[in-house]
Motif scaffolding. Structure first.
Motif, PDB file in Angstrom:
ATOM      1  N   SER A  10      41.216  70.007  52.188  1.00  0.00           N
ATOM      2  CA  SER A  10      40.746  68.684  52.563  1.00  0.00           C
ATOM      3  C   SER A  10      39.686  68.204  51.588  1.00  0.00           C
ATOM      4  N   PHE A  11      39.601  66.873  51.539  1.00  0.00           N
ATOM      5  CA  PHE A  11      38.610  66.233  50.682  1.00  0.00           C
ATOM      6  C   PHE A  11      37.719  65.371  51.569  1.00  0.00           C
ATOM      7  N   LEU A  47      43.794  69.674  44.857  1.00  0.00           N
ATOM      8  CA  LEU A  47      44.149  69.957  46.252  1.00  0.00           C
ATOM      9  C   LEU A  47      45.624  69.678  46.492  1.00  0.00           C
ATOM     10  N   GLN A  48      46.127  70.302  47.500  1.00  0.00           N
ATOM     11  CA  GLN A  48      47.501  70.059  47.914  1.00  0.00           C
ATOM     12  C   GLN A  48      47.497  68.966  48.983  1.00  0.00           C
ATOM     13  N   VAL A  49      47.450  67.725  48.528  1.00  0.00           N
ATOM     14  CA  VAL A  49      47.385  66.584  49.448  1.00  0.00           C
ATOM     15  C   VAL A  49      48.740  65.904  49.494  1.00  0.00           C
ATOM     16  N   ASP A  50      48.960  65.195  50.602  1.00  0.00           N
ATOM     17  CA  ASP A  50      50.213  64.467  50.772  1.00  0.00           C
ATOM     18  C   ASP A  50      50.107  63.113  50.071  1.00  0.00           C
ATOM     19  N   TYR A  51      51.257  62.668  49.605  1.00  0.00           N
ATOM     20  CA  TYR A  51      51.330  61.366  48.954  1.00  0.00           C
ATOM     21  C   TYR A  51      52.208  60.443  49.798  1.00  0.00           C
ATOM     22  N   PRO A  52      51.912  59.148  49.869  1.00  0.00           N
ATOM     23  CA  PRO A  52      50.769  58.490  49.243  1.00  0.00           C
ATOM     24  C   PRO A  52      49.441  58.939  49.855  1.00  0.00           C
ATOM     25  N   MET A  53      48.384  58.883  49.038  1.00  0.00           N
ATOM     26  CA  MET A  53      47.076  59.310  49.496  1.00  0.00           C
ATOM     27  C   MET A  53      46.531  58.333  50.534  1.00  0.00           C
ATOM     28  N   LEU A  54      46.171  58.877  51.688  1.00  0.00           N
ATOM     29  CA  LEU A  54      45.575  58.087  52.760  1.00  0.00           C
ATOM     30  C   LEU A  54      44.222  58.698  53.119  1.00  0.00           C
ATOM     31  N   PHE A  55      43.290  57.826  53.530  1.00  0.00           N
ATOM     32  CA  PHE A  55      41.927  58.293  53.794  1.00  0.00           C
ATOM     33  C   PHE A  55      41.437  57.718  55.115  1.00  0.00           C
ATOM     34  N   GLU A  56      40.557  58.478  55.706  1.00  0.00           N
ATOM     35  CA  GLU A  56      39.847  58.028  56.896  1.00  0.00           C
ATOM     36  C   GLU A  56      38.413  57.686  56.493  1.00  0.00           C
ATOM     37  N   VAL A 101      43.558  62.194  54.781  1.00  0.00           N
ATOM     38  CA  VAL A 101      44.284  62.521  56.008  1.00  0.00           C
ATOM     39  C   VAL A 101      45.771  62.334  55.751  1.00  0.00           C
ATOM     40  N   SER A 102      46.567  62.806  56.688  1.00  0.00           N
ATOM     41  CA  SER A 102      48.021  62.624  56.670  1.00  0.00           C
ATOM     42  C   SER A 102      48.404  61.931  57.974  1.00  0.00           C
ATOM     43  N   LEU A 103      49.073  60.769  57.898  1.00  0.00           N
ATOM     44  CA  LEU A 103      49.411  59.968  59.070  1.00  0.00           C
ATOM     45  C   LEU A 103      50.917  59.884  59.251  1.00  0.00           C
ATOM     46  N   PRO A 104      51.388  59.789  60.492  1.00  0.00           N
ATOM     47  CA  PRO A 104      52.839  59.653  60.724  1.00  0.00           C
ATOM     48  C   PRO A 104      53.317  58.249  60.375  1.00  0.00           C
ATOM     49  N   LYS A 105      54.624  58.114  60.248  1.00  0.00           N
ATOM     50  CA  LYS A 105      55.215  56.822  59.969  1.00  0.00           C
ATOM     51  C   LYS A 105      55.193  55.960  61.244  1.00  0.00           C
ATOM     52  N   CYS A 167      51.088  55.261  59.189  1.00  0.00           N
ATOM     53  CA  CYS A 167      51.380  54.776  57.839  1.00  0.00           C
ATOM     54  C   CYS A 167      52.534  53.780  57.919  1.00  0.00           C
ATOM     55  N   ILE A 168      52.442  52.678  57.165  1.00  0.00           N
ATOM     56  CA  ILE A 168      53.489  51.650  57.174  1.00  0.00           C
ATOM     57  C   ILE A 168      54.135  51.511  55.800  1.00  0.00           C
ATOM     58  N   ILE A 169      54.035  52.520  54.945  1.00  0.00           N
ATOM     59  CA  ILE A 169      54.664  52.496  53.626  1.00  0.00           C
ATOM     60  C   ILE A 169      56.066  53.063  53.745  1.00  0.00           C
ATOM     61  N   GLU A 170      57.060  52.267  53.296  1.00  0.00           N
ATOM     62  CA  GLU A 170      58.464  52.691  53.291  1.00  0.00           C
ATOM     63  C   GLU A 170      58.886  53.215  54.655  1.00  0.00           C
ATOM     64  N   THR A 171      58.725  52.373  55.661  1.00  0.00           N
ATOM     65  CA  THR A 171      59.120  52.737  57.016  1.00  0.00           C
ATOM     66  C   THR A 171      59.761  51.539  57.694  1.00  0.00           C
ATOM     67  N   ASP A 172      60.646  51.826  58.646  1.00  0.00           N
ATOM     68  CA  ASP A 172      61.300  50.785  59.438  1.00  0.00           C
ATOM     69  C   ASP A 172      60.471  50.594  60.705  1.00  0.00           C
ATOM     70  N   CYS A 173      59.649  49.546  60.711  1.00  0.00           N
ATOM     71  CA  CYS A 173      58.681  49.338  61.784  1.00  0.00           C
ATOM     72  C   CYS A 173      58.949  48.012  62.478  1.00  0.00           C
ATOM     73  N   ASN A 174      58.944  48.029  63.802  1.00  0.00           N
ATOM     74  CA  ASN A 174      59.083  46.812  64.590  1.00  0.00           C
ATOM     75  C   ASN A 174      57.702  46.180  64.800  1.00  0.00           C
ATOM     76  N   VAL A 175      57.653  44.864  64.655  1.00  0.00           N
ATOM     77  CA  VAL A 175      56.392  44.132  64.762  1.00  0.00           C
ATOM     78  C   VAL A 175      56.496  43.128  65.903  1.00  0.00           C
ATOM     79  N   ASP A 176      55.430  43.044  66.701  1.00  0.00           N
ATOM     80  CA  ASP A 176      55.387  42.095  67.811  1.00  0.00           C
ATOM     81  C   ASP A 176      54.031  41.395  67.801  1.00  0.00           C
TER      82      ASP A 176
END
Length: 306
Positions: A10-11, A47-56, A101-105, A167-176
């Motif tokens: 972690s960073f 570090l072994q971080v997930d891409y794309p890089m996301l931060f809190e 951090v690592s966030l779900p789609k 995370c909303i990068i390259e995901t099929d997300c419904n918006v309301d």
């Protein structure tokens, strides 16, 4: 700050944060990405971080999530969009903690516009989907800023699935959308009642003229005899006739005017014929003398039968 030895997982670092205006990066306000110093990239690369890089990002009064645009900030500083600083309730130069951090789609996101002006957009869903391409993630409770057509629209993130941040990068997300703040449902308008003409008012007795008498006048019997006194008493006398009004005679006597607007010149009046003075005979012409001496049809007459 690195935790553990060897390959840390972690960073986490603290930086003094400033808005994008201090970095001369106006495009920073169009998304949720931040600027970090070069040392942060060197640490993340080991570090072994997930891409794309996301931060809190954490401050003393708030929490949010973001992505990274560049590693060009001065050492010890980071640059954030101004609306993100408002969510963290931190001033210019305040301290924030940055942690990878690592966030779900994201599968579903619900927004609530903070002004009814957002409804003036012809196709708000298409505008939102296009502007969200500059975002990396969303967090429940954040108010994101969408610049569009020279105005800034703020939307609160009310619901995110599958978690409170995704995370909303390259995901099929419904918006309301939820109803904007200050929005009121239009009240149904009752149909107008048909206009019914009012019934004609009966003519009152006081509306009739004073001299009006129904069936007044003289009566005659069918047999030609004179009316009996009882019958004659029932007849109503005729009202007296009003004297006729004198006819209006217009007076057209007026002074004339010429076409040039001047009064016409008065014609000279002819003098009356001269009267004979006492003892003086008026002069007459020879034709007048002949007229006085000769008489018409003078002479003797004869019958046709002799």
């Amino acid at each position: 700050m690195l935790f553990g030895a060897g390959h840390a997982e972690s960073f986490e670092e603290q930086y003094h944060c400033f808005s994008g205006a201090f970095a001369d990066k106006p495009q920073l306000e169009e998304g949720d990405k931040i600027l970090l110093p070069t040392s942060a990239f060197e640490q993340l690369a080991r570090l072994q971080v997930d891409y794309p890089m996301l931060f809190e990002l954490r401050s003393a009064k708030g929490r949010t999530h973001c992505g990274v645009m560049e590693f060009t900030a001065p050492e010890g500083n980071c640059y954030l969009p101004f609306w993100m600083q408002q969510n963290l309730m931190v001033e210019e130069g305040g301290l924030v903690t940055v942690k990878n951090v690592s966030l779900p789609k994201a599968r579903f996101v619900k927004f609530k516009p903070q002004s009814v002006d957002f409804l003036d957009i012809s196709n708000p869903r298409a505008v939102l989907e296009r502007q969200l391409r500059t975002f990396s993630c969303v967090t429940v409770g954040d108010q994101i800023c969408l610049p569009y057509n020279g105005k800034r629209y703020y939307l609160e993130v009310q619901e995110v699935q599958p978690g409170d941040a995704a995370c909303i990068i390259e995901t099929d997300c419904n918006v309301d959308f939820d109803a904007p703040v200050g929005y009121r449902e239009p009240q149904p308008v009752a149909p107008a009642a048909p206009v019914v003409p009012a019934p004609l008012k009966a003519r009152r007795d006081d509306d009739e003229p004073d001299d009006f008498r129904a069936f007044s006048g003289s009566g005659q019997r069918l047999d030609g005899n004179a009316l009996k006194p009882a019958q004659a008493a029932k007849l109503q006398p005729m009202p007296p006739k009003k004297p006729p009004q004198p006819a209006f005679k217009p007076n057209f006597a007026s002074e004339g005017m010429t076409a040039s607007g001047q009064k016409p010149k008065a014609e000279p009046t002819k003098p009356p014929p001269a009267k004979a003075a006492f003892g003086v005979k008026p002069t007459t012409s020879k034709w007048a003398k002949n007229a006085t001496t000769k008489s018409a049809f003078s002479g003797s007459g004869h019958r046709l039968t002799g």
